[in-house]
Design an enzyme around this catalytic site. Structure first.
Site, PDB file in Angstrom:
ATOM      1  N   LYS A  14       0.855  -1.189   0.054  1.00 50.98           N
ATOM      2  CA  LYS A  14      -0.180  -0.014  -0.043  1.00 50.98           C
ATOM      3  C   LYS A  14       0.877   1.300   0.049  1.00 50.98           C
ATOM      4  O   LYS A  14       2.171   1.201   0.108  1.00 50.98           O
ATOM      5  CB  LYS A  14      -0.891  -0.026   1.122  1.00 50.98           C
ATOM      6  N   TYR A  54     -12.248  -4.272  -3.124  1.00 50.33           N
ATOM      7  CA  TYR A  54     -12.805  -4.732  -1.848  1.00 50.33           C
ATOM      8  C   TYR A  54     -14.195  -5.182  -1.987  1.00 50.33           C
ATOM      9  O   TYR A  54     -14.727  -6.034  -0.769  1.00 50.33           O
ATOM     10  CB  TYR A  54     -12.593  -3.442  -0.572  1.00 50.33           C
ATOM     11  N   ARG A 119      -0.630 -14.745   4.371  1.00 52.96           N
ATOM     12  CA  ARG A 119      -1.366 -14.311   5.557  1.00 52.96           C
ATOM     13  C   ARG A 119      -0.505 -14.284   6.841  1.00 52.96           C
ATOM     14  O   ARG A 119      -0.443 -13.327   7.621  1.00 52.96           O
ATOM     15  CB  ARG A 119      -2.767 -14.866   5.642  1.00 52.96           C
ATOM     16  N   THR A 125      -4.674  -7.693  10.732  1.00 56.04           N
ATOM     17  CA  THR A 125      -5.031  -6.602  10.386  1.00 56.04           C
ATOM     18  C   THR A 125      -4.131  -5.283  11.058  1.00 56.04           C
ATOM     19  O   THR A 125      -3.908  -4.176  10.533  1.00 56.04           O
ATOM     20  CB  THR A 125      -6.459  -6.365  10.191  1.00 56.04           C
ATOM     21  N   ARG A 136       3.584  -6.752   9.381  1.00 59.45           N
ATOM     22  CA  ARG A 136       2.847  -5.486   9.934  1.00 59.45           C
ATOM     23  C   ARG A 136       3.169  -5.391  11.651  1.00 59.45           C
ATOM     24  O   ARG A 136       3.285  -4.128  11.971  1.00 59.45           O
ATOM     25  CB  ARG A 136       1.290  -5.705   9.889  1.00 59.45           C
ATOM     26  N   ASN A 156      -1.439  -0.324   7.266  1.00 58.92           N
ATOM     27  CA  ASN A 156      -0.932  -1.518   7.787  1.00 58.92           C
ATOM     28  C   ASN A 156      -0.084  -1.998   6.522  1.00 58.92           C
ATOM     29  O   ASN A 156       0.131  -3.221   6.456  1.00 58.92           O
ATOM     30  CB  ASN A 156      -1.926  -2.391   8.177  1.00 58.92           C
ATOM     31  N   HIS A 159      -2.060  -5.399   1.404  1.00 60.68           N
ATOM     32  CA  HIS A 159      -2.937  -6.321   1.303  1.00 60.68           C
ATOM     33  C   HIS A 159      -2.468  -7.459   0.857  1.00 60.68           C
ATOM     34  O   HIS A 159      -1.735  -7.799   0.058  1.00 60.68           O
ATOM     35  CB  HIS A 159      -3.908  -5.568   0.295  1.00 60.68           C
ATOM     36  N   GLU A 170      -9.205 -11.257  -7.567  1.00 59.95           N
ATOM     37  CA  GLU A 170      -8.610 -10.231  -7.343  1.00 59.95           C
ATOM     38  C   GLU A 170      -7.467  -9.988  -8.378  1.00 59.95           C
ATOM     39  O   GLU A 170      -7.352  -8.724  -8.939  1.00 59.95           O
ATOM     40  CB  GLU A 170      -7.682 -10.143  -5.892  1.00 59.95           C
TER      41      GLU A 170
HETATM   42  P1  ATP Z   1      -6.307  -6.668   3.786  1.00 64.77           P
HETATM   43  O1  ATP Z   1      -7.269  -7.140   3.284  1.00 64.77           O
HETATM   44  O2  ATP Z   1      -5.997  -5.249   3.606  1.00 64.77           O
HETATM   45  O3  ATP Z   1      -5.071  -7.638   3.842  1.00 64.77           O
HETATM   46  P2  ATP Z   1      -7.098  -7.684   6.362  1.00 64.77           P
HETATM   47  O4  ATP Z   1      -7.978  -8.872   5.555  1.00 64.77           O
HETATM   48  O5  ATP Z   1      -6.400  -7.897   7.334  1.00 64.77           O
HETATM   49  O6  ATP Z   1      -6.532  -6.547   5.397  1.00 64.77           O
HETATM   50  P3  ATP Z   1      -9.984  -6.617   6.211  1.00 64.77           P
HETATM   51  O7  ATP Z   1     -10.767  -6.468   7.419  1.00 64.77           O
HETATM   52  O8  ATP Z   1     -10.334  -7.384   4.900  1.00 64.77           O
HETATM   53  O9  ATP Z   1      -8.451  -6.562   6.774  1.00 64.77           O
HETATM   54  O10 ATP Z   1      -9.658  -4.761   5.864  1.00 64.77           O
HETATM   55  C1  ATP Z   1      -9.100  -4.348   4.718  1.00 64.77           C
HETATM   56  C2  ATP Z   1      -8.470  -3.078   5.124  1.00 64.77           C
HETATM   57  O11 ATP Z   1      -9.380  -2.168   5.620  1.00 64.77           O
HETATM   58  C3  ATP Z   1      -7.639  -3.437   6.192  1.00 64.77           C
HETATM   59  O12 ATP Z   1      -6.181  -3.887   5.916  1.00 64.77           O
HETATM   60  C4  ATP Z   1      -7.258  -2.005   6.611  1.00 64.77           C
HETATM   61  O13 ATP Z   1      -6.471  -1.470   6.053  1.00 64.77           O
HETATM   62  C5  ATP Z   1      -8.671  -1.395   6.483  1.00 64.77           C
HETATM   63  N1  ATP Z   1      -9.591  -1.492   7.904  1.00 64.77           N
HETATM   64  C6  ATP Z   1     -10.338  -2.748   8.319  1.00 64.77           C
HETATM   65  N2  ATP Z   1     -10.906  -2.287   9.211  1.00 64.77           N
HETATM   66  C7  ATP Z   1     -10.800  -1.013   9.503  1.00 64.77           C
HETATM   67  C8  ATP Z   1     -11.264  -0.177  10.568  1.00 64.77           C
HETATM   68  N3  ATP Z   1     -12.448  -0.555  11.380  1.00 64.77           N
HETATM   69  N4  ATP Z   1     -10.824   1.109  10.454  1.00 64.77           N
HETATM   70  C9  ATP Z   1     -10.074   1.695   9.944  1.00 64.77           C
HETATM   71  N5  ATP Z   1      -9.819   0.770   8.661  1.00 64.77           N
HETATM   72  C10 ATP Z   1      -9.883  -0.560   8.764  1.00 64.77           C
HETATM   73 MG    MG Z   2      -9.148  -8.529   3.868  1.00 62.22          MG
END
Ligand code: ATP
Ligand code: MG
Length: 201
Positions: A14, A54, A119, A125, A136, A156, A159, A170
């Site tokens: 990112k 997303y 992962r 996350t 992370r 973080n 992705h 994706e």
């Molecule tokens: P990614 O999909 O980016 O690998 P992830 O699968 O760990 O991350 P997801 O729950 O899919 O997390 O959320 C996608 C992204 O949205 C996170 O990586 C983070 O940048 C952002 N995000 C998720 N939850 C929140 C929240 N509550 N507040 C702010 N940002 C969030």
């Molecule tokens: Mg995710």
């Protein structure tokens, strides 16, 4: 190559990862696992592409909204809404401005258990609670609490696809099929060969 060796995952470094000059360090960690890099490019994504990305998993808004609600409960803060879908829509808006704020590096990595291995190395996350030793956990410092106060995304660095079903969708969004390299990496013999009977003269 058998199917199990062809599992693919999509990784995005990112904008914060690019700006923190962590591209090399991040790639090094994935490369050292034995997984194979089969596609890579640098792009400034449009908001539309981030939105599609997303939403490849129709369950994502519900999941991310539920996680967001739980984090408000944990920190004792009042959420702007108790509807997970409203919270998810805020998270998505934050992600659109975060990911389209500058160049990102998009990659496809291939190999046995590619999704799970990536992962694990990436970490959970929220950087505040990601395990030590994960990307992370080691290289950044954000939290849900601070991100929510500022009404922005958790920064973080990365992705990573969360399932093979998601990674297929994706990858199709970010790459044309001819951009995925089909080649042999000699390391793979050591990882996958049943008898290792190719090592001695
Ligand atoms: P990614 O999909 O980016 O690998 P992830 O699968 O760990 O991350 P997801 O729950 O899919 O997390 O959320 C996608 C992204 O949205 C996170 O990586 C983070 O940048 C952002 N995000 C998720 N939850 C929140 C929240 N509550 N507040 C702010 N940002 C969030
Ligand atoms: Mg995710």
């Amino acid at each position: 190559m058998v199917d199990i060796q062809k599992e693919k995952t999509l990784i995005i470094i990112k904008p914060d990862g690019v700006q923190r000059t962590l591209i090399g360090e991040i790639i090094k960690r994935y490369e050292k696992t034995g997984l194979k890099l089969i596609a890579m490019k640098m792009v400034i994504p449009t908001g539309e592409l981030v939105d599609k990305h997303y939403n490849v998993d129709p369950e994502w808004p519900q999941k991310v909204g539920t996680k967001a609600l739980a984090s408000y409960e944990r920190t004792g803060k009042t959420p702007p809404s108790t509807d997970p879908l409203v919270l998810a829509s805020n998270v998505l808006n934050g992600l659109i401005s975060y990911l389209s704020s500058g160049p990102v590096v998009v990659m496809v990595w291939q190999g046995m258990h590619a999704v799970g291995i990536v992962r694990k190395i990436t970490g959970s996350t929220e950087p505040l609670s990601s395990d030590v030793g994960t990307i992370r956990g080691d290289f950044t410092i954000d939290s849900y609490e601070v991100a929510d106060i500022a009404n922005r995304s958790v920064r973080n660095l990365i992705h990573a696809s969360s399932s093979t079903e998601e990674s297929e969708k994706e990858i199709a969004l970010w790459f044309r099929s001819e951009e995925l390299m089909n080649y042999r990496l000699f390391n793979e013999t050591v990882l996958y060969d049943t008898n290792l009977d190719c090592l001695l003269d």
